[in-house]
Design a protein around this motif. Structure first.
Motif, PDB file in Angstrom:
ATOM      1  N   GLN A   1      -1.467   8.696   6.479  1.00  0.00           N
ATOM      2  CA  GLN A   1      -2.668   8.495   7.305  1.00  0.00           C
ATOM      3  C   GLN A   1      -3.323   7.139   7.053  1.00  0.00           C
ATOM      4  N   ALA A   2      -2.976   6.505   5.929  1.00  0.00           N
ATOM      5  CA  ALA A   2      -3.662   5.270   5.531  1.00  0.00           C
ATOM      6  C   ALA A   2      -3.219   4.079   6.379  1.00  0.00           C
ATOM      7  N   ASP A   3      -4.189   3.315   6.837  1.00  0.00           N
ATOM      8  CA  ASP A   3      -3.894   2.084   7.565  1.00  0.00           C
ATOM      9  C   ASP A   3      -3.564   0.946   6.601  1.00  0.00           C
ATOM     10  N   LEU A   4      -4.174   1.000   5.413  1.00  0.00           N
ATOM     11  CA  LEU A   4      -3.928   0.009   4.365  1.00  0.00           C
ATOM     12  C   LEU A   4      -3.702   0.724   3.044  1.00  0.00           C
ATOM     13  N   ILE A   5      -2.770   0.201   2.246  1.00  0.00           N
ATOM     14  CA  ILE A   5      -2.475   0.789   0.943  1.00  0.00           C
ATOM     15  C   ILE A   5      -2.575  -0.322  -0.101  1.00  0.00           C
ATOM     16  N   TYR A   6      -3.629  -0.264  -0.900  1.00  0.00           N
ATOM     17  CA  TYR A   6      -3.804  -1.234  -1.983  1.00  0.00           C
ATOM     18  C   TYR A   6      -3.046  -0.750  -3.214  1.00  0.00           C
TER      19      TYR A   6
ATOM     20  N   GLU B   1       3.978  -3.526   6.195  1.00  0.00           N
ATOM     21  CA  GLU B   1       2.780  -4.273   6.564  1.00  0.00           C
ATOM     22  C   GLU B   1       1.489  -3.575   6.144  1.00  0.00           C
ATOM     23  N   ARG B   2       1.576  -2.332   5.726  1.00  0.00           N
ATOM     24  CA  ARG B   2       0.372  -1.620   5.274  1.00  0.00           C
ATOM     25  C   ARG B   2      -0.010  -1.971   3.833  1.00  0.00           C
ATOM     26  N   PHE B   3       0.920  -2.539   3.071  1.00  0.00           N
ATOM     27  CA  PHE B   3       0.689  -2.765   1.645  1.00  0.00           C
ATOM     28  C   PHE B   3      -0.101  -4.040   1.379  1.00  0.00           C
ATOM     29  N   ARG B   4      -1.018  -3.937   0.415  1.00  0.00           N
ATOM     30  CA  ARG B   4      -1.740  -5.100  -0.092  1.00  0.00           C
ATOM     31  C   ARG B   4      -1.736  -5.038  -1.614  1.00  0.00           C
ATOM     32  N   GLU B   5      -1.088  -6.016  -2.235  1.00  0.00           N
ATOM     33  CA  GLU B   5      -1.034  -6.035  -3.698  1.00  0.00           C
ATOM     34  C   GLU B   5      -2.304  -6.657  -4.266  1.00  0.00           C
ATOM     35  N   VAL B   6      -2.796  -6.054  -5.349  1.00  0.00           N
ATOM     36  CA  VAL B   6      -3.977  -6.556  -6.057  1.00  0.00           C
ATOM     37  C   VAL B   6      -3.561  -6.850  -7.491  1.00  0.00           C
ATOM     38  N   GLU B   7      -3.754  -8.092  -7.930  1.00  0.00           N
ATOM     39  CA  GLU B   7      -3.379  -8.441  -9.299  1.00  0.00           C
ATOM     40  C   GLU B   7      -4.259  -7.706 -10.288  1.00  0.00           C
ATOM     41  N   PHE B   8      -3.629  -6.952 -11.178  1.00  0.00           N
ATOM     42  CA  PHE B   8      -4.334  -6.145 -12.163  1.00  0.00           C
ATOM     43  C   PHE B   8      -4.950  -7.055 -13.219  1.00  0.00           C
ATOM     44  N   LEU B   9      -6.259  -6.971 -13.385  1.00  0.00           N
ATOM     45  CA  LEU B   9      -6.965  -7.858 -14.305  1.00  0.00           C
ATOM     46  C   LEU B   9      -6.918  -7.307 -15.721  1.00  0.00           C
TER      47      LEU B   9
ATOM     48  N   ALA C   1     -15.993  -4.598  -2.326  1.00  0.00           N
ATOM     49  CA  ALA C   1     -16.541  -5.205  -1.114  1.00  0.00           C
ATOM     50  C   ALA C   1     -15.452  -5.401  -0.060  1.00  0.00           C
ATOM     51  N   ASP C   2     -14.264  -5.821  -0.499  1.00  0.00           N
ATOM     52  CA  ASP C   2     -13.143  -6.019   0.427  1.00  0.00           C
ATOM     53  C   ASP C   2     -12.730  -4.690   1.068  1.00  0.00           C
ATOM     54  N   ILE C   3     -12.620  -3.650   0.239  1.00  0.00           N
ATOM     55  CA  ILE C   3     -12.208  -2.342   0.756  1.00  0.00           C
ATOM     56  C   ILE C   3     -13.287  -1.752   1.662  1.00  0.00           C
ATOM     57  N   ALA C   4     -14.554  -1.905   1.273  1.00  0.00           N
ATOM     58  CA  ALA C   4     -15.650  -1.387   2.095  1.00  0.00           C
ATOM     59  C   ALA C   4     -15.637  -2.018   3.483  1.00  0.00           C
TER      60      ALA C   4
ATOM     61  N   ASN D   1      -8.553   3.694   7.464  1.00  0.00           N
ATOM     62  CA  ASN D   1      -8.350   4.529   6.288  1.00  0.00           C
ATOM     63  C   ASN D   1      -7.636   3.698   5.229  1.00  0.00           C
ATOM     64  N   VAL D   2      -8.123   3.773   3.992  1.00  0.00           N
ATOM     65  CA  VAL D   2      -7.590   2.944   2.911  1.00  0.00           C
ATOM     66  C   VAL D   2      -7.186   3.812   1.727  1.00  0.00           C
ATOM     67  N   ALA D   3      -5.988   3.568   1.211  1.00  0.00           N
ATOM     68  CA  ALA D   3      -5.521   4.251   0.006  1.00  0.00           C
ATOM     69  C   ALA D   3      -5.428   3.229  -1.130  1.00  0.00           C
ATOM     70  N   TYR D   4      -5.773   3.676  -2.328  1.00  0.00           N
ATOM     71  CA  TYR D   4      -5.645   2.825  -3.515  1.00  0.00           C
ATOM     72  C   TYR D   4      -4.759   3.572  -4.509  1.00  0.00           C
ATOM     73  N   LEU D   5      -3.664   2.938  -4.925  1.00  0.00           N
ATOM     74  CA  LEU D   5      -2.717   3.580  -5.823  1.00  0.00           C
ATOM     75  C   LEU D   5      -3.001   3.219  -7.273  1.00  0.00           C
ATOM     76  N   THR D   6      -2.702   4.144  -8.150  1.00  0.00           N
ATOM     77  CA  THR D   6      -2.832   3.880  -9.579  1.00  0.00           C
ATOM     78  C   THR D   6      -1.691   4.578 -10.304  1.00  0.00           C
ATOM     79  N   LEU D   7      -1.191   3.960 -11.368  1.00  0.00           N
ATOM     80  CA  LEU D   7      -0.096   4.560 -12.137  1.00  0.00           C
ATOM     81  C   LEU D   7      -0.596   5.766 -12.927  1.00  0.00           C
ATOM     82  N   GLY D   8       0.252   6.772 -13.038  1.00  0.00           N
ATOM     83  CA  GLY D   8      -0.129   7.973 -13.785  1.00  0.00           C
ATOM     84  C   GLY D   8      -1.134   8.796 -13.002  1.00  0.00           C
ATOM     85  N   ASP D   9      -2.118   9.344 -13.701  1.00  0.00           N
ATOM     86  CA  ASP D   9      -3.166  10.138 -13.063  1.00  0.00           C
ATOM     87  C   ASP D   9      -4.324   9.241 -12.651  1.00  0.00           C
TER      88      ASP D   9
END
Length: 249
Positions: free
Chosen positions: A30-35, A59-67, A84-87, A95-103
């Motif tokens: 359902q997500a239009d963008l996947i961070y 084209e839905r993926f957007r990589e974010v450098e992990f700080l 702010a970018d996601i908002a 619709n925006v999804a944000y992925l994280t490793l593990g739980d």
């Protein structure tokens, strides 16, 4: 009725593809963008590798450098900007999804982002999906019970102070050690001094190239092993059999 898009927080497991709840897969579709996060030291996102086989449009993926920083003001600025970018995308109705490793909420940066996003957009419509923790996946891969009977389990990021780690081990039946990094050789020294290497286990890069699974830490070479993307399962005493070998069924 709000025109805001929906925000999804999704734990994708520690490495192997497929360790994602079915409901979370539906949210991804359902997500239009996947961070997705990518470590500064890596050319690829491990989180994206966890989605292998789902055939999501690239084209839905957007990589974010992990700080990777200990400066709290720097971290706060980073997550405020990301929120702010996601908002802005949510306000555009996406619709925006944000992925994280593990739980999603176990030692995860997703918690920082969610708090910043709720400050940025008080009417945020969101759903958080749980994921498989690195220690649950490691225990399964090693056939290593995390807790039996009334055993007390401690889950913690590796402390810099090995005296503190020793005290934690001696006061708990099982210790799950995460975020080990460069401290792996020092941790192995502590386990060797306590004479418990034989009933501890180690997993590194689970489900990824270079995977290491070790059932007896006495066989682990600290010169070649790495604490990055690693989990240590520490048992203070050898397991007590819960069955009677040879007993009739």
């Amino acid at each position: 009725m709000s025109s805001l898009g929906q925000f999804f927080g999704i734990g994708v497991g520690p490495g192997p593809a497929g360790l994602i709840p079915v409901a979370a897969v539906e949210a991804l579709r359902q997500a239009d963008l996947i961070y997705l996060p990518r470590a500064q030291s890596s050319d690829v996102s491990v989180a994206r590798q966890c989605l292998a086989g789902l055939d999501l449009p690239a084209e839905r993926f957007r990589e974010v450098e992990f700080l990777m920083a200990s400066d709290r003001s720097l971290l706060a600025s980073h997550y405020a900007q990301l929120a702010a970018d996601i908002a802005a995308e949510l306000r555009a109705g996406r619709n925006v999804a944000y992925l994280t490793l593990g739980d999603s909420l176990t030692y995860s940066t997703y918690g920082y982002l969610l708090a910043a996003l709720q400050d940025e957009e008080p009417d945020l419509c969101h759903r958080t999906f749980p994921g498989v923790t690195s220690f649950a996946a490691s225990a399964a891969a090693l056939s290593w019970p995390l807790g039996e009977g009334r055993e007390r389990i401690l889950i913690l990021p590796c402390p810099d102070d090995m005296t503190a780690l020793r005290a934690d081990i001696l006061s708990h039946d099982v210790v799950v050690l995460m975020k080990i990094g460069r401290l792996l050789p020092a941790v192995l020294d502590v386990l060797r001094e306590l004479e418990i290497l034989a009933h501890c286990a180690f997993a590194q890069r689970l489900g990824l190239p270079g995977e290491v699974l070790c059932h007896d830490l006495g066989a682990l070479d600290p010169a070649t092993a790495s604490g990055y993307l690693s989990t240590l399962l520490i048992r203070r005493e050898a397991r007590t059999p819960r069955h009677a070998p040879g007993a009739p069924a």
